[in-house]
Design a protein around this motif. Structure first.
Motif, PDB file in Angstrom:
ATOM      1  N   ARG A 195       0.808  -1.217   0.000  1.00 40.76           N
ATOM      2  CA  ARG A 195       0.000   0.000   0.000  1.00 40.76           C
ATOM      3  C   ARG A 195       0.845   1.273   0.000  1.00 40.76           C
ATOM      4  N   GLU A 196       2.127   1.170   0.327  1.00 40.43           N
ATOM      5  CA  GLU A 196       2.982   2.353   0.340  1.00 40.43           C
ATOM      6  C   GLU A 196       3.451   2.678  -1.074  1.00 40.43           C
ATOM      7  N   ALA A 197       3.618   3.973  -1.346  1.00 47.45           N
ATOM      8  CA  ALA A 197       4.127   4.418  -2.649  1.00 47.45           C
ATOM      9  C   ALA A 197       4.958   5.669  -2.450  1.00 47.45           C
ATOM     10  N   ASP A 198       5.910   5.881  -3.339  1.00 46.26           N
ATOM     11  CA  ASP A 198       6.732   7.094  -3.313  1.00 46.26           C
ATOM     12  C   ASP A 198       6.236   8.044  -4.386  1.00 46.26           C
ATOM     13  N   LEU A 199       5.874   9.242  -3.957  1.00 44.12           N
ATOM     14  CA  LEU A 199       5.336  10.273  -4.850  1.00 44.12           C
ATOM     15  C   LEU A 199       6.363  11.390  -4.989  1.00 44.12           C
ATOM     16  N   THR A 200       6.722  11.723  -6.231  1.00 46.78           N
ATOM     17  CA  THR A 200       7.684  12.791  -6.489  1.00 46.78           C
ATOM     18  C   THR A 200       6.989  13.936  -7.214  1.00 46.78           C
ATOM     19  N   VAL A 201       7.177  15.153  -6.692  1.00 40.72           N
ATOM     20  CA  VAL A 201       6.690  16.374  -7.327  1.00 40.72           C
ATOM     21  C   VAL A 201       7.867  17.334  -7.454  1.00 40.72           C
ATOM     22  N   TRP A 257       8.746  19.877  -5.904  1.00 40.22           N
ATOM     23  CA  TRP A 257       9.354  20.415  -4.684  1.00 40.22           C
ATOM     24  C   TRP A 257       9.780  19.343  -3.681  1.00 40.22           C
ATOM     25  N   GLY A 258       9.662  18.068  -4.039  1.00 38.13           N
ATOM     26  CA  GLY A 258      10.126  17.060  -3.104  1.00 38.13           C
ATOM     27  C   GLY A 258       9.538  15.683  -3.351  1.00 38.13           C
ATOM     28  N   GLN A 259       9.853  14.774  -2.443  1.00 39.06           N
ATOM     29  CA  GLN A 259       9.370  13.393  -2.538  1.00 39.06           C
ATOM     30  C   GLN A 259       8.666  13.021  -1.237  1.00 39.06           C
ATOM     31  N   TYR A 260       7.542  12.293  -1.357  1.00 41.06           N
ATOM     32  CA  TYR A 260       6.730  11.963  -0.192  1.00 41.06           C
ATOM     33  C   TYR A 260       6.326  10.491  -0.229  1.00 41.06           C
ATOM     34  N   ARG A 261       6.186   9.913   0.946  1.00 48.98           N
ATOM     35  CA  ARG A 261       5.635   8.567   1.067  1.00 48.98           C
ATOM     36  C   ARG A 261       4.122   8.702   1.245  1.00 48.98           C
ATOM     37  N   VAL A 262       3.351   8.061   0.379  1.00 46.62           N
ATOM     38  CA  VAL A 262       1.894   8.154   0.415  1.00 46.62           C
ATOM     39  C   VAL A 262       1.316   6.740   0.511  1.00 46.62           C
ATOM     40  N   ARG A 263      -0.001   6.655   0.663  1.00 42.83           N
ATOM     41  CA  ARG A 263      -0.670   5.362   0.777  1.00 42.83           C
ATOM     42  C   ARG A 263      -1.613   5.178  -0.411  1.00 42.83           C
ATOM     43  N   VAL A 264      -1.507   4.035  -1.067  1.00 40.99           N
ATOM     44  CA  VAL A 264      -2.360   3.736  -2.218  1.00 40.99           C
ATOM     45  C   VAL A 264      -3.729   3.271  -1.727  1.00 40.99           C
ATOM     46  N   ILE A 265      -4.782   3.913  -2.224  1.00 41.36           N
ATOM     47  CA  ILE A 265      -6.152   3.499  -1.893  1.00 41.36           C
ATOM     48  C   ILE A 265      -6.603   2.410  -2.858  1.00 41.36           C
ATOM     49  N   ASP A 266      -6.494   2.700  -4.139  1.00 39.16           N
ATOM     50  CA  ASP A 266      -6.771   1.696  -5.165  1.00 39.16           C
ATOM     51  C   ASP A 266      -6.053   2.115  -6.437  1.00 39.16           C
ATOM     52  N   ILE A 267      -6.047   1.210  -7.406  1.00 34.80           N
ATOM     53  CA  ILE A 267      -5.291   1.467  -8.628  1.00 34.80           C
ATOM     54  C   ILE A 267      -5.984   0.797  -9.805  1.00 34.80           C
ATOM     55  N   SER A 268      -5.928   1.447 -10.959  1.00 32.26           N
ATOM     56  CA  SER A 268      -6.390   0.844 -12.205  1.00 32.26           C
ATOM     57  C   SER A 268      -5.257   0.985 -13.217  1.00 32.26           C
ATOM     58  N   GLY A 319      -5.572   6.133  -6.903  1.00 33.40           N
ATOM     59  CA  GLY A 319      -6.087   6.952  -5.816  1.00 33.40           C
ATOM     60  C   GLY A 319      -5.140   6.838  -4.640  1.00 33.40           C
ATOM     61  N   ILE A 320      -4.712   7.973  -4.084  1.00 35.63           N
ATOM     62  CA  ILE A 320      -3.766   7.934  -2.970  1.00 35.63           C
ATOM     63  C   ILE A 320      -4.296   8.743  -1.796  1.00 35.63           C
ATOM     64  N   ALA A 321      -3.896   8.329  -0.603  1.00 33.24           N
ATOM     65  CA  ALA A 321      -4.183   9.083   0.613  1.00 33.24           C
ATOM     66  C   ALA A 321      -2.927   9.854   0.991  1.00 33.24           C
ATOM     67  N   THR A 322      -3.069  11.153   1.211  1.00 34.38           N
ATOM     68  CA  THR A 322      -1.929  11.994   1.570  1.00 34.38           C
ATOM     69  C   THR A 322      -2.435  13.296   2.165  1.00 34.38           C
ATOM     70  N   ASP A 323      -1.614  13.906   3.011  1.00 32.06           N
ATOM     71  CA  ASP A 323      -1.956  15.231   3.523  1.00 32.06           C
ATOM     72  C   ASP A 323      -1.176  16.322   2.793  1.00 32.06           C
ATOM     73  N   VAL A 324      -0.435  15.934   1.751  1.00 32.49           N
ATOM     74  CA  VAL A 324       0.285  16.906   0.927  1.00 32.49           C
ATOM     75  C   VAL A 324      -0.720  17.627   0.028  1.00 32.49           C
ATOM     76  N   ARG A 378       6.791   1.875  -4.926  1.00 33.08           N
ATOM     77  CA  ARG A 378       7.892   2.500  -4.211  1.00 33.08           C
ATOM     78  C   ARG A 378       9.077   2.630  -5.157  1.00 33.08           C
ATOM     79  N   LYS A 379       9.968   3.571  -4.862  1.00 30.16           N
ATOM     80  CA  LYS A 379      11.195   3.658  -5.644  1.00 30.16           C
ATOM     81  C   LYS A 379      12.063   2.444  -5.336  1.00 30.16           C
ATOM     82  N   VAL A 380      12.795   1.982  -6.345  1.00 34.26           N
ATOM     83  CA  VAL A 380      13.579   0.758  -6.187  1.00 34.26           C
ATOM     84  C   VAL A 380      14.542   0.867  -5.018  1.00 34.26           C
TER      85      VAL A 380
END
Length: 221
Positions: A140-146, A148-159, A164-169, A215-217
């Motif tokens: 469920r963990e994923a690495d999100l890069t934008v 201005w930075g990189q964040y660890r987020v949570r995957v809700i579902d995927i197609s 869909g991700i859960a994050t407070d960013v 996640r990033k390798v």
């Protein structure tokens, strides 16, 4: 006996003159809308790559893609409801490149009407962006890069076409993102506690399963 051949002086006919668009038609003078939709770009000679718009105006667009063209490169952009448009790359941004449409003043007027209409529509619904099966991955963990930075987020579902991700960013619609090592996308939906992301490229059938790892390798190792 020699015959003298007289030639008429060469007449130089000037070629057509192409004037730059006046300031009122410059791409930066047209209102830009945060319209996210799928499309494709054709590069010479026959290289066709998928893209998603980050924003769109009558005379240009910012496009998210897994390729990075050169500034000044000529290409053709195909977008739903707008057709095939000759364009030139004018700027490079992280994960995004900006193009200026090379169209006549008459075509520009048509595009203005189309873009204004699209701005009032739900393009995700128009393009049936949620038509693929969705699943909940084991990891469920994923690495999100934008930008201005990189964040660890949570995957809700995927197609195959989105996540869909859960994050407070804070991620406004139209934000270019990258999930994992090379899954580029654009934020297209907001909901409580997270966002929906449309992917630039469909996930391959070999990747789309419950074991997918966003996640990033280096982080996953």
């Amino acid at each position: 006996m020699l015959t003298r051949i007289f030639k008429a002086p060469l007449k130089i006919v000037p070629g057509p003159q192409f004037e730059p668009l006046p300031p009122t038609l410059d791409s930066r003078r047209h209102k830009r809308y945060p319209i996210v939709m799928t499309g494709s770009v054709r590069r010479e000679p026959w290289d066709v790559v998928p893209v998603r718009t980050v924003n769109l105006s009558a005379s240009g667009a910012a496009l998210a893609s897994h390729v990075t063209p050169q500034v000044g490169e000529s290409l053709s952009v195909e977008l739903a409801f707008m057709g095939v448009l000759p364009a030139r790359v004018v700027r490079l941004l992280p994960h995004v490149f900006a193009v200026e449409f090379q169209v006549s003043a008459y075509r520009l007027k048509q595009l203005e009407r189309t873009v204004k209409w699209l701005a009032g529509q739900n393009t995700a619904t128009l393009q049936d962006g949620r038509r693929y099966e969705r699943l909940i991955p084991t990891i469920r963990e994923a690495d999100l890069t934008v930008d201005w930075g990189q964040y660890r987020v949570r995957v809700i579902d995927i197609s195959r076409s989105g996540v869909g991700i859960a994050t407070d960013v804070t991620l406004p619609n139209g934000t270019p993102v990258e999930l994992g090592d090379n899954h580029r996308g654009v934020v297209v939906r907001q909901f409580k506690g997270g966002v929906g992301i449309d992917l630039v490229d469909l996930l391959g059938l070999d990747l789309f399963n419950e074991e997918i790892d966003l996640r990033k390798v280096a982080a996953a190792a």
